[in-house]
Design a protein around this motif. Sequence first.
Motif, PDB file in Angstrom:
ATOM      1  N   LYS A 197      42.496 -14.403  11.306  1.00  0.00           N
ATOM      2  CA  LYS A 197      43.828 -14.861  11.743  1.00  0.00           C
ATOM      3  C   LYS A 197      44.190 -16.180  11.080  1.00  0.00           C
ATOM      4  O   LYS A 197      45.195 -16.796  11.424  1.00  0.00           O
ATOM      5  N   GLY A 198      43.339 -16.669  10.212  1.00  0.00           N
ATOM      6  CA  GLY A 198      43.642 -17.893   9.468  1.00  0.00           C
ATOM      7  C   GLY A 198      43.129 -19.174  10.104  1.00  0.00           C
ATOM      8  O   GLY A 198      43.438 -20.271   9.672  1.00  0.00           O
ATOM      9  N   GLU A 199      42.328 -19.041  11.168  1.00  0.00           N
ATOM     10  CA  GLU A 199      41.775 -20.245  11.806  1.00  0.00           C
ATOM     11  C   GLU A 199      40.638 -20.797  10.956  1.00  0.00           C
ATOM     12  O   GLU A 199      39.813 -20.035  10.451  1.00  0.00           O
ATOM     13  N   LYS A 200      40.601 -22.118  10.816  1.00  0.00           N
ATOM     14  CA  LYS A 200      39.478 -22.708  10.071  1.00  0.00           C
ATOM     15  C   LYS A 200      38.360 -23.049  11.055  1.00  0.00           C
ATOM     16  O   LYS A 200      38.304 -24.132  11.603  1.00  0.00           O
ATOM     17  N   VAL A 201      37.527 -22.066  11.316  1.00  0.00           N
ATOM     18  CA  VAL A 201      36.494 -22.224  12.351  1.00  0.00           C
ATOM     19  C   VAL A 201      35.141 -21.727  11.837  1.00  0.00           C
ATOM     20  O   VAL A 201      35.068 -20.828  11.003  1.00  0.00           O
ATOM     21  N   GLY A 202      34.082 -22.355  12.319  1.00  0.00           N
ATOM     22  CA  GLY A 202      32.731 -21.922  11.948  1.00  0.00           C
ATOM     23  C   GLY A 202      31.822 -21.951  13.176  1.00  0.00           C
ATOM     24  O   GLY A 202      32.277 -22.222  14.293  1.00  0.00           O
ATOM     25  N   ALA A 203      30.544 -21.645  12.979  1.00  0.00           N
ATOM     26  CA  ALA A 203      29.620 -21.627  14.123  1.00  0.00           C
ATOM     27  C   ALA A 203      28.295 -22.294  13.766  1.00  0.00           C
ATOM     28  O   ALA A 203      27.809 -22.171  12.640  1.00  0.00           O
ATOM     29  N   LEU A 204      27.740 -22.987  14.748  1.00  0.00           N
ATOM     30  CA  LEU A 204      26.444 -23.648  14.566  1.00  0.00           C
ATOM     31  C   LEU A 204      25.483 -23.081  15.613  1.00  0.00           C
ATOM     32  O   LEU A 204      25.820 -23.021  16.797  1.00  0.00           O
ATOM     33  N   LYS A 205      24.322 -22.634  15.156  1.00  0.00           N
ATOM     34  CA  LYS A 205      23.338 -22.068  16.082  1.00  0.00           C
ATOM     35  C   LYS A 205      22.119 -22.994  16.143  1.00  0.00           C
ATOM     36  O   LYS A 205      21.592 -23.410  15.122  1.00  0.00           O
TER      37      LYS A 205
END
Lengths: 694, 395
Positions: free
Chosen positions: B289-297
């Motif tokens: 959807k164009g969101e600039k998002v990431g994930a940290l585990k």
Amino acid sequence: MAIVLPKVSVKDLQEWSKLGEVFTSGHRLCAGCGAGTMARQVTLAAKVLGDPMMIVNATGCLEVASTVYPYTAWDVPWLHNAFENAAATASGAIEAMKSMQRKGLMRERNVNMIVFGGDGGTYDIGLQSLSGAIERGHDFLYVCYNNGAYMNCLSLDTHIMTKDGLKRVTDIQLGELVYAFDQNTNDLVLKECSGIFDNGIKEVYELKTLHHSIKTTINHPFLTVQRSRKNYENKLIWKTLEKLKPGDEIIVLKDMNDGKRYSFKEIKISKKGDYKVHKINEIKLPEESNPDLMEFLGLYVGDGWTRPHKAETGFSFPENSEARSRLVFLSKKLFDLEPSTAHQNDVYLYSVNLARFVDSLDFGKGAKNKIIPSWVFTLPYEEKEAFVKGLMQSDGYSIGKSNRYVSASYELLKTLRLLLQTINYRVGKIHQQTKKKGTFVVYRQLLEDSTYGYVCFSKKKKPNINKYLSQAKQRDFLADNEYFSSEKIVSIEFIKEEPTIDLRVEDEHNFIADGIVVHNTGIQRSSGTPQGAATTTTPPGTVIPGKIEWQKPLAEIMAAHDIPTFTASPAYPRDLMAKVQAALKHDGPAFMLVDSPCNLGQRYAPDMSMEIAKLAVKTCFFPLFYTYKEDWVLTGISSRLAKNPDRKLPIEDYLKPQGRFRHLFKPEWKKKLIEIQDTVDEKWERLVTKATCV
Amino acid sequence: MSGVRQVVGMTGDEAVAHAAKLVNPDVVAAYPITPQTIIAERYSDFVNNGEVDTSFISVESEHSAMSACVGASLTGARVFTATASAGLALMYEILYVASGMRCPIVLAVANRAFSAPINIHGECTDQLVCRDASWVSLFGESAQEAYDETILSFKIAEHPDVMLPAMFGIEGFIVTHALERVETLSKQQVDDFIPASRIVRDRFCPDENKTFGSLVLQDYYMEIKRQQEEAMQNAYKVTEDAMQEFSELSGRKMEITEKYQLEDADYAFVSYGATAGNAKAVVDRLRAKGEKVGALKIRLFRPFPSMDMFQALSGIKAATILDRSATFGSPGTIVQTDIASALYGKENVPSLHGYINGLGGRVLTLPEIEEVYEMSKEYNNIGINSTTDWVGYRK
Ligand code: SF4
Ligand SMILES: [Mg+2]
């Protein structure tokens, strides 16, 4: 395979004792404690077998007292994990060795694994762990040393208020009357001291209020004021030191009953005509204390000495000092003796009988060792005041309303502080300082570097408290009490580890240590505690006389696991050691219940442990036997008692010497005694019926 | 051998049991509790079929399990056990003994909710509350990670600079009972990774008259505890190196924290365990959807990787922390408060939005996670930089 007990002769014991101790000296069990004897016998019996032994020890007296880091009393591999898991820990170690031996990571050999647990760690919290390990068949001997309760003191330089005055805690005798706080009437009462316990080296803390200080262990209970918002709900409760913090209020002694004149002991009097006595200064010696004499003795304690071989009692009071003129006056008045005042700094009284008399009063020898002896604490007000006056004339001075007394003797300052507290003075703490050679300390020049101390004190004003009682009670909860007051704690600090001792006081269970009301030690019931025994959680009340329940039948429970189960007593070492060896030779788990006399909790004199343990067996309260599957075999004395029933002693013989059963001997509990005897008889009969004798 | 990758279908619990089998510890002392049971059962199979030569102690409680592990470990053995929830709580007392006596025991935790009310499903509170027990603590997202961490934990715990016990957790049922694809290692690979010899230490054994577990008072207690802290600090570097070595051995990248689409991200999810998989899925949906998002585990929870947190999150505007654990009256979720401490006083760090979710095995769906993400953004937009909410429950 049936159990075969090896024969152990006295000669064997003599030989074995040369093998060297496994449980070595230097442990900190209470003096007289049966657990140490038990541990030595068990480990020595195991050592004789030759195979290496390993020990797992549950938390308890034996563990805590034997391994205060960085020291250990154990000359074998020894492991402590926690309170309730010694058996499981042994399981782990046994399986680890098996596994590593299988994998070639450890040399193969037989190891005798012994597990020690107390009654708390075995009967109660550790029973599941033990049962589990036995069900798994882990090959160890579990020894439960039952001292009959959860056990848990004062520093040796603590001073206790007794009927005969102030005494060092180490000088208190059994049966002596000590002052206590009556919790019903808030009165000062005299109670009998029924137990004295050497608690070994423990960490000692110093608790200070503005006017008092005491050294004690962390778990010692103090009487504290619990304030609620509404004044009328305030009450006094016991709290252990660890639960106290600065600002909390504790109960301290404010004032003592007025005492009475002291009658002096007779001393040897020299007369003219005695061997080598050609000339003597005849004097009259007092038979009882009086204010003038006490003032004279105050002067003496401050700056006097005796040299009886020279018939000399000397005082260092310089010319023109007030002290010197008082001394001259008092000497003439009291003894009809003219002092020699020729010397510029010193005054001498020449009379061998006087020197001897002064020596007999226990004031200590030498400036650094002076002390106020206990009898001074029993004197009437005015005599105590006169004594303080004498002291002040020698080594004291006043600054405004405050007095300061200086001395090289710490003990003197300590006892003076306590004396002043009995005659309504406020006292500060003891200050200490080192002074260089040549400085002047009250009139005199020091001949070498010396450590001096001083205390400050002033007379308390008596406010009209009745007018403002509720306000006064905010500050001092016992403001309207004649003898006691409450004081806020200023600090609690760790001092060091040192030897400690504790007292037990009948009825009130408290006493007055260094002027502070303290509770005697805690002993909490376990399921190994005998019926009727008093502990701090099963107190002998007016409705319930101590512990209600009979002991859990631990040996029978263990025997039901189909394992060899033994009972033994350290009072019968040959029987105990033979059983240890039979148990260790058995392949698989074995259990041994040892009756472990504990002078602290069971309340008898420390030299009586083995006597008490014998009585437990001779009254058939604790029969010696072993059982494995269908075999039940009585051993030693128990076997002989089964054959000669008339030699069995009544249970009272076992109960009577122990303070924990004392209340049962009051007339109202006679029924209880009969009940206990009945239970003992019934259990013994049942055992005799199913058992054979050796 | 190392070139060939074997792939097997296994549940998380089976993966743990199979990995432990390759390690072949000397002693396993365990007591069954759902959802750990399969670990104990499989391992018993291996023992009774002679596939391992471990001594398996069927103890009568978890308390005795950990106690036996301590006894065995001090005797010099390599020791393994597994538990969950109430079992871990029952071990709690002895967890401190294990670390205080420096026993490199490895413990697999099938993370499960605490009673009451009684519940057997996934939740990580049981392991998180052991954070102060001086155990190295890891979380795994999948059966594969469970497999890998089983082996890795021995390497970290037994390292001479560490000598502390280690636990790793996988969520009950969600991972423990889900059949997944697992790449296995060969016995040889594991033998190469974990030294065959047993650790060199003072041992409770017949040849050494030594005292273990003595009473230590005010004069030495604190020094001994301080040494534990130093060991824990060392564990960070040791874990980093061990993970590096394991990555080379297995061909699978393993890191203390795993970063997903974080390079250009303005927003981030922070999570651990199985939730991390969901977070990554949501990142994909939001990116679409164009969101600039990431994930940290987070894989390593103790010692807490504070520096990694800072490096990974610096430049991020708002972080959404998904925490499958319950804490009451706390200033944030358990992991959130750790992250907040790690970032405190640093510049260019995100606002932190913690969400207590998924308790007792409750599922937080992907759309719900998206909603939560919008909430964090909203908080950040209006300038609130720290929030903690419960999500995914009936109001
Ligand atoms: S006498 Fe009693 S309290 Fe003292 S060490 Fe022995 S068992 Fe413990
Ligand atoms: Mg006991």
